[in-house]
Design an enzyme around this catalytic site. Structure first.
Site, PDB file in Angstrom:
ATOM      1  N   ALA A 177       0.844  -1.199   0.000  1.00  0.00           N
ATOM      2  CA  ALA A 177       0.000   0.000   0.000  1.00  0.00           C
ATOM      3  C   ALA A 177       0.878   1.247   0.000  1.00  0.00           C
ATOM      4  CB  ALA A 177      -0.926   0.008   1.215  1.00  0.00           C
ATOM      5  N   GLU A 217       2.424   8.467  -4.236  1.00  0.00           N
ATOM      6  CA  GLU A 217       0.981   8.690  -4.104  1.00  0.00           C
ATOM      7  C   GLU A 217       0.575   8.827  -2.643  1.00  0.00           C
ATOM      8  OE1 GLU A 217      -1.469   6.137  -6.537  1.00  0.00           O
ATOM      9  OE2 GLU A 217       0.216   5.624  -7.853  1.00  0.00           O
ATOM     10  N   TYR A 218      -0.611   9.414  -2.454  1.00  0.00           N
ATOM     11  CA  TYR A 218      -1.177   9.650  -1.124  1.00  0.00           C
ATOM     12  C   TYR A 218      -0.198  10.459  -0.268  1.00  0.00           C
ATOM     13  CZ  TYR A 218      -4.827   6.383  -2.434  1.00  0.00           C
ATOM     14  OH  TYR A 218      -5.874   5.779  -3.075  1.00  0.00           O
ATOM     15  N   GLU A 283      -9.553   3.879 -13.220  1.00  0.00           N
ATOM     16  CA  GLU A 283      -9.976   3.441 -11.884  1.00  0.00           C
ATOM     17  C   GLU A 283     -11.140   4.237 -11.320  1.00  0.00           C
ATOM     18  OE1 GLU A 283      -8.429   0.553  -9.482  1.00  0.00           O
ATOM     19  OE2 GLU A 283      -8.891   0.185 -11.606  1.00  0.00           O
ATOM     20  N   TRP A 406      -1.728   1.034 -18.186  1.00  0.00           N
ATOM     21  CA  TRP A 406      -1.587   0.253 -16.976  1.00  0.00           C
ATOM     22  C   TRP A 406      -2.410  -1.003 -17.211  1.00  0.00           C
ATOM     23  CZ3 TRP A 406       1.391   0.331 -12.740  1.00  0.00           C
ATOM     24  CH2 TRP A 406       1.073  -0.576 -11.729  1.00  0.00           C
TER      25      TRP A 406
END
Length: 429
Positions: A177, A217-218, A283, A406
């Site tokens: 993650a 990311e994030y 997504e 992707w």
């Protein structure tokens, strides 16, 4: 290529007769998983050297020539028409295509070594002629600014063999993650930033990478400026060596979007600093969400419109998924998990369960429902030749640098044929 949508009662043989091409050529170009059982609503690529048009009531050669931007003389010569003043309704015309008008674009594709492993070089080799870059995913960032090594030399060598630029991808993945805490530790320390860049460049020089792609990311708002500063430092050092710098950015549709996914990505700054950016325009439909298109063209357009307002169009690489999802119904939030599938499996499922494929004109995406042998209802959204053509048209409309996928490993033969039909792929090795 022409796209044909299968209607009730049609067979591969009858479609081939309609277009005047061998049925085997249709099978080959689509790599059909179901040549003996076509699905109603299935999109097929027809290998014709141009586009076919059947004359409608009230049309003549002049009106048709205006519609397709070709001369009447070209239509007459291409179709060997003896009496051009008297074209009957229903007459089949081949509209010639000038392939010299195909725009040149960059095409990239991520390959996830954690998923495809030792087979990764094979996937690059199969489609290398259609690629400018391959983004090798990924070197994972550690809290001390170092990178976890990966076994990537074989895929780098395969990239070179196909004149594809290998890009080294750095992520803030931790135990599968993206970690805000991890990336904050590194970005908020100049010492750790420098260590990260030192190690990245050393790996690039040792293994033969030609570019660096940050997929952090994030990040949250607290890391926005620190990320910009890391990009600036990286740009200076990579320029000295002639390497590319890119970043992967979350899909934003307006300034000031809130949420930890969006707040750390500064579109304007990355557009100024990087050589190009990979916009993650997919997504919307995802494994934990309700059934819908993975990359609805209406949403993709919103991202591209915003990006083009704050960064140069010739730095924008639009993201395209090579996969779809199969949901079980009813969808229960927090419980239902969709299964990722590719185009070939989607068509096989529709054929197995006698499902008709429908097409959402707003999303520009195909979908269908079926009931499995256990009586469970499913809803499937995927990509086909029509949805890909819609995305390619968007690339042309905005004059983008190109697009990327992707992720390699999903089977979608139509896609690669359509690239050649629409574009000239730049080679930068």
């Amino acid at each position: 290529m022409q796209i044909h949508v299968v209607s009730a009662g049609e067979s591969l043989w009858s479609i081939a007769q309609t277009y005047g091409v061998p049925f085997q050529s249709i099978t080959d170009v689509n790599q059909l998983p179901n040549p003996d059982q076509l699905v109603i609503g299935q999109a097929l690529l027809i290998p014709v050297a141009g586009r076919l048009h059947w004359v409608e009531p009230g049309e003549n050669l002049w009106t048709i020539s205006q519609r397709y931007d070709v001369s009447v003389e070209e239509l007459v010569n291409t179709n060997q028409i003896e009496y051009p003043e008297n074209i009957p309704v229903g007459f089949r015309l081949l509209i010639p295509t000038d392939y010299r008008q195909r725009p040149a674009v960059d095409v990239g594709a991520y390959v996830d070594l954690g998923i495809t492993g030792a087979e990764s070089p094979q996937y690059v080799d199969e489609v290398g002629q259609y690629l400018t870059y391959v983004q090798i995913f990924s070197y994972e960032l550690n809290a001390d600014g170092t990178l976890t090594p990966i076994d990537d030399q074989a895929i780098i060598n395969t990239a070179y063999a196909n004149r594809v630029v290998p890009l080294m991808v750095i992520t803030n993945l931790e135990e599968g993650a993206f970690s805000t805490e991890l990336v904050t530790t590194v970005l908020q320390s100049e010492e750790l930033q420098n260590r990260l860049l030192d190690e990245s460049i050393a790996i690039m020089e040792e293994k033969g990478y030609l570019g660096l792609d940050f997929d952090l990311e994030y990040l949250g708002a607290q890391n926005r400026e620190a990320y910009n500063e890391l990009m600036r430092k990286a740009k200076v050092r990579l320029d000295e060596r002639g390497y590319f710098l890119s970043s992967a950015l979350a899909p934003q549709v307006e300034p000031g979007m809130t949420g930890v996914l969006y707040e750390g990505h500064d579109y304007a700054a990355h557009g100024e600093i990087a050589d190009f950016v990979f916009l993650m325009t997919y997504e919307w439909g995802w494994t934990g969400g309700p059934p819908m298109a993975v990359a609805p063209i209406s949403q993709v357009r919103r991202v591209i419109e915003y990006a083009a307002s704050v960064m140069p169009n010739d730095k924008i690489m639009m993201g395209i998924p090579l996969y779809g999802y199969d949901w079980t119904l009813p969808f229960v939030e927090g419980e239902t998990r969709a299964r990722a599938i590719d185009h070939q499996e989607a068509i096989s499922l529709a054929a197995t369960y006698n499902a008709n494929i429908e097409y959402d004109e707003v999303a520009q995406s195909p979908f269908f429902n079926y009931v499995d042998e256990n009586g469970v209802e499913h809803e499937v959204w995927f990509e086909d030749a029509r949805s890909m053509q819609a995305k390619f048209d968007l690339v042309k409309e905005f004059g983008l640098r190109g697009f990327y996928y992707w992720v390699l490993g999903w089977e979608f033969p139509q896609n690669w044929v359509l690239i050649e039909d629409n574009f000239v792929v730049n080679k930068r090795v």
